[in-house]
Design a protein around this motif. Structure first.
Motif, PDB file in Angstrom:
ATOM      1  N   ALA A  22       0.852  -1.178   0.000  1.00 44.17           N
ATOM      2  CA  ALA A  22       0.000   0.000   0.000  1.00 44.17           C
ATOM      3  C   ALA A  22       0.887   1.227   0.000  1.00 44.17           C
ATOM      4  N   CYS A  23       0.396   2.317  -0.569  1.00 47.88           N
ATOM      5  CA  CYS A  23       1.165   3.552  -0.619  1.00 47.88           C
ATOM      6  C   CYS A  23       0.390   4.652   0.084  1.00 47.88           C
ATOM      7  N   ARG A  24       1.076   5.406   0.915  1.00 42.63           N
ATOM      8  CA  ARG A  24       0.466   6.566   1.562  1.00 42.63           C
ATOM      9  C   ARG A  24       1.384   7.746   1.350  1.00 42.63           C
ATOM     10  N   ALA A  25       0.780   8.877   1.045  1.00 46.89           N
ATOM     11  CA  ALA A  25       1.579  10.076   0.823  1.00 46.89           C
ATOM     12  C   ALA A  25       1.958  10.689   2.166  1.00 46.89           C
ATOM     13  N   ALA A  26       3.250  11.017   2.303  1.00 42.96           N
ATOM     14  CA  ALA A  26       3.728  11.647   3.532  1.00 42.96           C
ATOM     15  C   ALA A  26       3.425  13.139   3.502  1.00 42.96           C
ATOM     16  N   THR A  27       3.136  13.692   4.660  1.00 46.77           N
ATOM     17  CA  THR A  27       2.935  15.130   4.787  1.00 46.77           C
ATOM     18  C   THR A  27       4.289  15.812   4.912  1.00 46.77           C
ATOM     19  N   ALA A  28       4.581  16.729   4.006  1.00 47.47           N
ATOM     20  CA  ALA A  28       5.872  17.416   4.027  1.00 47.47           C
ATOM     21  C   ALA A  28       5.836  18.563   5.034  1.00 47.47           C
ATOM     22  N   ILE A  29       6.818  18.593   5.929  1.00 46.73           N
ATOM     23  CA  ILE A  29       6.935  19.687   6.895  1.00 46.73           C
ATOM     24  C   ILE A  29       7.699  20.831   6.227  1.00 46.73           C
ATOM     25  N   GLU A  97       2.479   9.694   8.403  1.00 43.13           N
ATOM     26  CA  GLU A  97       3.792   9.772   7.766  1.00 43.13           C
ATOM     27  C   GLU A  97       4.156  11.235   7.497  1.00 43.13           C
ATOM     28  N   LEU A  98       5.400  11.587   7.829  1.00 47.27           N
ATOM     29  CA  LEU A  98       5.903  12.945   7.662  1.00 47.27           C
ATOM     30  C   LEU A  98       7.213  12.920   6.892  1.00 47.27           C
ATOM     31  N   GLU A 104      12.117  10.274   5.667  1.00 49.78           N
ATOM     32  CA  GLU A 104      10.784   9.802   6.009  1.00 49.78           C
ATOM     33  C   GLU A 104      10.684   9.522   7.510  1.00 49.78           C
ATOM     34  N   HIS A 105       9.605  10.017   8.093  1.00 49.32           N
ATOM     35  CA  HIS A 105       9.326   9.797   9.507  1.00 49.32           C
ATOM     36  C   HIS A 105       7.886   9.323   9.652  1.00 49.32           C
ATOM     37  N   VAL A 106       7.559   8.804  10.816  1.00 46.87           N
ATOM     38  CA  VAL A 106       6.183   8.483  11.133  1.00 46.87           C
ATOM     39  C   VAL A 106       5.907   8.901  12.568  1.00 46.87           C
ATOM     40  N   LEU A 107       4.745   9.526  12.757  1.00 46.44           N
ATOM     41  CA  LEU A 107       4.314   9.980  14.077  1.00 46.44           C
ATOM     42  C   LEU A 107       3.310   8.959  14.595  1.00 46.44           C
ATOM     43  N   LEU A 108       3.681   8.264  15.669  1.00 44.67           N
ATOM     44  CA  LEU A 108       2.909   7.134  16.175  1.00 44.67           C
ATOM     45  C   LEU A 108       2.417   7.370  17.584  1.00 44.67           C
ATOM     46  N   LYS A 109       1.304   6.745  17.927  1.00 41.16           N
ATOM     47  CA  LYS A 109       0.963   6.594  19.333  1.00 41.16           C
ATOM     48  C   LYS A 109       1.856   5.505  19.920  1.00 41.16           C
TER      49      LYS A 109
END
Length: 217
Positions: A22-29, A97-98, A104-109
């Motif tokens: 699956a592909c998800r677009a990351a949010t660019a900071i 995803e950021l 590439e980073h991911v913000l997780l609980k």
């Protein structure tokens, strides 16, 4: 937690995680922001690099590259089970995803972090978090007692040996209850629970303690 199922693909964790593509677009900071401070019970993870080639050196199209589900913790909110610098494994479709500074980073609980696994370690060394349990799955039998060949996914056993356990489940008052299952026990678990991994000829699964159905004596 829903199992990650589908085709077996090798990720940069050094394992084969059973998952679907699956592909998800990351949010660019925006570049003017130099950092991200996780809020609440969240952690910021810098994702391991994806593999760009097969073991034989063949370049992989972007859509065919297996998405890593491991990385290093680089930012902490109000959490207790992980610390900065830990290399963690997390639920594949969890988090946001950021893209930060081209990485590439991911913000997780914190809840979505399955366990801590230092780089280079085998999955058997994974330290599960919270009320999770790491199990080495039993090998599937090739035939039934009557000699019928077993070939389908549904014939796979749902039992195995407990390899590691987390610290336990926390209640609303913050009290942690230690797991009842012990390392070395052979258990049966719910069929569609957990997150599966393959490493060589061995299969492992990380499940919640509540998905353990019984212990075999």
């Amino acid at each position: 937690m829903q199992a990650l199922r589908g085709s077996s693909l090798r990720s940069s964790t050094g394992l084969k995680a059973r998952s679907s593509t699956a592909c998800r677009a990351a949010t660019a900071i925006p570049p003017k922001f130099k950092g991200v401070k996780p809020a609440g019970d969240r952690v910021l993870v810098k994702v391991d690099k994806e593999e760009g080639k097969t073991q034989g050196g063949v370049l992989l199209p972007t859509v065919a590259q297996n998405k890593p589900t491991a990385g290093a913790v680089v930012g902490l909110g109000d959490v207790e089970l992980v610390k900065s610098g830990d290399r963690v494994v997390y639920s594949k479709y969890a988090g946001t995803e950021l893209a930060i500074g081209g990485d590439e980073h991911v913000l997780l609980k914190e809840e979505d972090v399955i366990g801590v696994l230092p780089s280079g370690d085998k999955i058997a060394k994974l330290q599960p978090l919270g009320d999770r349990v790491l199990i080495k799955c039993a090998q599937a039998e090739g035939k039934t007692a009557g000699g019928v060949l077993l070939t389908t996914e549904s014939d796979k056993p749902t039992l195995g040996e407990v390899v590691a356990v987390g610290s336990g489940k926390k209640d609303a008052d913050g009290k942690v209850t230690a797991p009842n299952v012990k390392v070395g026990a052979t258990v049966m678990y719910s069929k569609y629970s957990g997150t599966e991994f393959e490493e060589g000829d061995d299969a492992f699964i990380v499940i919640r303690e509540s998905d353990v159905l019984c212990e075999l004596a």
